[in-house]
Structures are given as C-alpha cells and as structure tokens.
Design an enzyme around this catalytic site. Structure first.
Site, PDB file in Angstrom:
ATOM      1  CG  ASN A  13      -2.079  -0.959   1.062  1.00 35.68           C
ATOM      2  OD1 ASN A  13      -2.468  -1.293  -0.056  1.00 35.68           O
ATOM      3  ND2 ASN A  13      -2.625  -1.417   2.169  1.00 35.68           N
ATOM      4  CB  VAL A  14       3.420   2.629   2.344  1.00 37.34           C
ATOM      5  CG1 VAL A  14       4.268   3.899   2.393  1.00 37.34           C
ATOM      6  CG2 VAL A  14       2.507   2.572   3.562  1.00 37.34           C
ATOM      7  CG  ASP A  34       6.879  -6.748  -2.649  1.00 41.04           C
ATOM      8  OD1 ASP A  34       7.144  -7.732  -1.924  1.00 41.04           O
ATOM      9  OD2 ASP A  34       6.080  -5.849  -2.314  1.00 41.04           O
ATOM     10  NE  ARG A  85       0.176   1.619  14.003  1.00 42.75           N
ATOM     11  CZ  ARG A  85      -0.281   2.637  14.728  1.00 42.75           C
ATOM     12  NH1 ARG A  85      -0.697   2.436  15.962  1.00 42.75           N
ATOM     13  NH2 ARG A  85      -0.348   3.848  14.209  1.00 42.75           N
ATOM     14  NE  ARG A  91       3.138   4.929  13.716  1.00 53.03           N
ATOM     15  CZ  ARG A  91       2.403   5.875  14.330  1.00 53.03           C
ATOM     16  NH1 ARG A  91       2.504   6.080  15.621  1.00 53.03           N
ATOM     17  NH2 ARG A  91       1.568   6.610  13.621  1.00 53.03           N
ATOM     18  CG  HIS A 178       6.097   8.079  13.219  1.00 51.35           C
ATOM     19  ND1 HIS A 178       5.164   9.056  13.040  1.00 51.35           N
ATOM     20  CD2 HIS A 178       5.689   7.050  12.444  1.00 51.35           C
ATOM     21  CE1 HIS A 178       4.234   8.627  12.197  1.00 51.35           C
ATOM     22  NE2 HIS A 178       4.527   7.411  11.831  1.00 51.35           N
TER      23      HIS A 178
HETATM   24  N1  APR Z   1      11.826  -7.031   0.556  1.00 47.79           N
HETATM   25  C1  APR Z   1      10.971  -6.314  -0.204  1.00 47.79           C
HETATM   26  N2  APR Z   1       9.661  -6.179   0.089  1.00 47.79           N
HETATM   27  C2  APR Z   1       9.199  -6.816   1.162  1.00 47.79           C
HETATM   28  C3  APR Z   1      10.029  -7.579   2.004  1.00 47.79           C
HETATM   29  C4  APR Z   1      11.407  -7.678   1.657  1.00 47.79           C
HETATM   30  N3  APR Z   1      12.267  -8.377   2.396  1.00 47.79           N
HETATM   31  N4  APR Z   1       9.270  -8.084   2.998  1.00 47.79           N
HETATM   32  C5  APR Z   1       8.006  -7.642   2.796  1.00 47.79           C
HETATM   33  N5  APR Z   1       7.967  -6.879   1.686  1.00 47.79           N
HETATM   34  C6  APR Z   1       6.816  -6.235   1.061  1.00 47.79           C
HETATM   35  C7  APR Z   1       5.552  -7.094   1.116  1.00 47.79           C
HETATM   36  O1  APR Z   1       5.596  -8.168   0.171  1.00 47.79           O
HETATM   37  C8  APR Z   1       4.487  -6.065   0.807  1.00 47.79           C
HETATM   38  O2  APR Z   1       4.248  -5.940  -0.586  1.00 47.79           O
HETATM   39  O3  APR Z   1       6.444  -5.060   1.755  1.00 47.79           O
HETATM   40  C9  APR Z   1       5.104  -4.760   1.325  1.00 47.79           C
HETATM   41  C10 APR Z   1       4.353  -4.168   2.486  1.00 47.79           C
HETATM   42  O4  APR Z   1       3.131  -3.764   2.006  1.00 47.79           O
HETATM   43  P1  APR Z   1       1.797  -3.757   2.878  1.00 47.79           P
HETATM   44  O5  APR Z   1       1.627  -5.084   3.545  1.00 47.79           O
HETATM   45  O6  APR Z   1       0.695  -3.243   2.005  1.00 47.79           O
HETATM   46  O7  APR Z   1       2.131  -2.701   4.040  1.00 47.79           O
HETATM   47  P2  APR Z   1       2.069  -1.097   3.913  1.00 47.79           P
HETATM   48  O8  APR Z   1       0.731  -0.630   4.331  1.00 47.79           O
HETATM   49  O9  APR Z   1       2.606  -0.682   2.612  1.00 47.79           O
HETATM   50  O10 APR Z   1       3.075  -0.684   5.090  1.00 47.79           O
HETATM   51  C11 APR Z   1       4.467  -0.939   4.964  1.00 47.79           C
HETATM   52  O11 APR Z   1       5.103   1.104   6.053  1.00 47.79           O
HETATM   53  O12 APR Z   1       3.936   2.817   7.142  1.00 47.79           O
HETATM   54  C12 APR Z   1       4.658   1.612   7.298  1.00 47.79           C
HETATM   55  O13 APR Z   1       3.681   0.644   9.291  1.00 47.79           O
HETATM   56  C13 APR Z   1       3.827   0.509   7.893  1.00 47.79           C
HETATM   57  O14 APR Z   1       5.672  -0.943   8.421  1.00 47.79           O
HETATM   58  C14 APR Z   1       4.614  -0.712   7.499  1.00 47.79           C
HETATM   59  C15 APR Z   1       5.192  -0.321   6.134  1.00 47.79           C
END
Ligand code: APR
Length: 322
Positions: A13-14, A34, A85, A91, A178
C-alpha cells in the site's frame, strides 16, 4: 539531462502509493521492488501506473521487479517493506519482524545503490531508521526517516477542519519520535502568520494535538490496516526536496548527537529523532535547532527517551546491530 531515479522497496500500500505520487509529480523514473513471490504485484502495479501517464501527463517510467540489480544508480531509495499495523497493535509491536525485513533490504541497498539517499518509512520508524543506518553503513546525511512530514500534515488537517480555512495557510511543527509521544509545538503553529492561539482556544488546539498524535491509530481502527495515502505523500514531499535540491525545511527522523541534547559529545552514539532538517541533493544537509520554552524540552526529552528504549530493544534482540 538524466532523470532522477527513485527506487521504492515494498510494492504494498505505502510503496505503490509512493510510486503513484512520484510519477504524478514526474520526479523521475521509478523502480518498484518486492520479494520474488510478489514480483507480479510489483510489475502489475508499475504497468498500471505507467498507463496513467497519457491521462495525467507524465513521462516517468515505472518498472516493477524483484531484482535488486534494477535499483543501481538510484538517487533515492524509499524503504516501505515490512508489516503494517493491525487493530490493537502499536507500531512498536512490529519490531522483530520488521527489523529482519529492513535489515535484508538494507544489505541489498548498500550493495546495489551505494550512493543513494535512503528514506525509511517502515515502522516502528525510529528503530527502522537506526537499523538501516547500522546495516548500510551510509553516512548519517544519507539516512532519513519519514514521520514528521506526515504528523505535521495530520495536525494541519485537523486545525483546518476546526478553522474552516485552507490547509495551505497553516504552518505547524511537530518534533520527537513517530509515536504517540511525538511533540507538537502549538507555539510554532500559525495561520498565514497569525499565531494559532489567537484563532483557536487552548482546548481546541489540544484536541487537534491529541488527534494528530494518535492519527495513525484512528485510521488503523477504521480500515483494519495502517494508513498509506498520507504516509506516501509525506515521503514524496521529502523525495521531491532531495531530487530538486530544494533545501526545504521539513521535519524528518534525522541523526542527532549534540543536536537537541540527544547524545552530547558521544561521537557515533547518536539517535534518529524527529527534528526540522534542511533537505537537498545531499540528503539531510542540516538539523535546525529550535529554542524550547516551558515544558517543551521535557516533552522532547521524554520522546527521545522512548526512541532510545526502542533502539535498546533492537540492540537486545539483535546484538550485532548494537
Ligand atoms: N523485501 C521487499 N519487500 C518486502 C520484504 C522484503 N524483504 N518483505 C516484505 N515486503 C513487502 C511485502 O511483500 C508487501 O508488498 O512489503 C510490502 C508491504 O506492504 P503492505 O503489507 O501493504 O504494508 P504497507 O501498508 O505498505 O506498510 C508498509 O510502512 O507505514 C509503514 O507501518 C507501515 O511498516 C509498514 C510499512
């Protein structure tokens, strides 16, 4: 002229929303990376974003990948990889899992993009920035965390809602970690130059402060996962300041030793805390010192102490990161 190259690690998402804002603002070419199991997601989102180009009128290239070779020569790397989260979680509850993730990401960033400025977004932010710093070994000027840009945006939003005025006219400052103990500074908050306390009562300002502090949690409760539009927008505000060498002053998690009395005289033993910084092509070019009054210093010290506790937890679980 070479375009800036911005790599975003984590196509969730982020990460994807960061790519969205960066492309829409045509800040450069974007790589969305990813893990191999989610390479299709990274590629699919990248292609989907590229197809906005003709409509939104940008020529940024967006590429999806799981191969770190593709981040070579990045000017900026944004780390969003990690768990978000869920309701009921702080966090800090994410610490063990996300340190492991940010650690493996940081090893690859150091190997494949050794000249990049790194902006960490993964939570708990203050511990993740520390992890990225330790693992990459990058100079502290090239390691930043995104927190203040978002926290200030939240505070400005709530103030504008109360005032019924444009968010653009509100200037505000928040410091510290934060977390729920971030330090809002109403004394440095104004509406087109008019001190906020001339326009709103203390009670209303305090309510906005409180809502900004727990602003992330409010969204987790509503959506079941953490926020991403504003976190990504805050991140891209920092990226823009760097790739355009704008010398903007934005609150970021930045390395402090003597600054704000974080670790006075203790070379190499500082911490990353939320402070106003000058951001330009070199990354964090300067920490701007604010003179505190009243209980502001006490609040900042408490927030810094929470950051130290978090980093202490990282060091305890992962002694090699000490
Ligand atoms: N290398 C690359 N990507 C990874 C890895 C890795 N080792 N491990 C996990 N990911 C990817 C996941 O596959 C996923 O696509 O990180 C992404 C995280 O995305 P979301 O689950 O949608 O989480 P998101 O809402 O984006 O938040 C990510 O940002 O704001 C912070 O608290 C939040 O820690 C969280 C982070």
């Amino acid at each position: 002229m070479r375009r800036a190259k911005i790599s975003v690690i984590g196509a969730g998402n982020v990460g994807a929303t960061c790519a969205h804002w960066a492309a829409a603002k045509e800040l450069g070419d974007i790589v969305l990376l990813d893990i191999p199991e989610r390479e299709g997601v990274a590629k699919g989102k990248a292609l989907d974003l590229m197809q906005c180009g003709p409509i939104e009128e940008f020529d940024s290239k967006v590429t999806g990948t799981s191969d770190y070779k593709d981040i070579a020569d990045s000017d900026v790397v944004v780390i969003t990889a990690g768990l978000p989260r869920k309701p009921g979680m702080s966090r800090d509850d994410l610490i063990t899992t996300n340190v492991k993730i940010v650690r493996s990401v940081s090893e690859n960033v150091a190997k494949y993009a050794p000249g990049a400025v790194v902006i960490v977004v993964s939570n708990p932010l203050d511990a993740m920035v520390y992890t990225a710093w330790k693992v990459t070994g990058f100079p502290t000027s090239r390691i930043l965390g995104q927190a203040g840009a978002l926290d200030v945006a939240r505070f400005r939003t709530f103030l504008a809602m109360e005032l019924g005025c444009s968010v653009e006219d509100i200037q505000a400052l928040l410091l510290g970690g934060h977390g729920d103990d971030m330090v809002p500074l109403p004394r440095f908050t104004s509406v087109h130059g008019i001190p906020i306390n001339q326009l709103l009562s203390k009670e209303v300002i305090d309510r906005c402060v409180q809502r900004a502090k727990v602003g992330g949690g409010e969204i987790v409760q509503l959506m079941g996962t953490s926020a991403y539009y504003a976190p990504a927008s805050g991140t891209i505000q920092m990226v823009e300041a760097i790739v355009k060498d704008k010398k903007r002053i934005l609150p970021c998690a930045a390395y402090c030793e003597n600054e704000y009395g974080v670790a006075p005289g203790q070379k190499g033993q500082g911490y990353f805390v939320g402070v106003p910084c000058v951001l330009g092509s070199a990354g964090m070019e300067k920490v701007v010192q604010v003179q505190f009054e009243g209980d502001e210093k006490k609040l900042m010290d408490e927030s810094i102490s929470h950051v130290k506790d978090l980093v202490g937890t990282v060091r305890k679980i992962f002694p090699d990161l000490a």
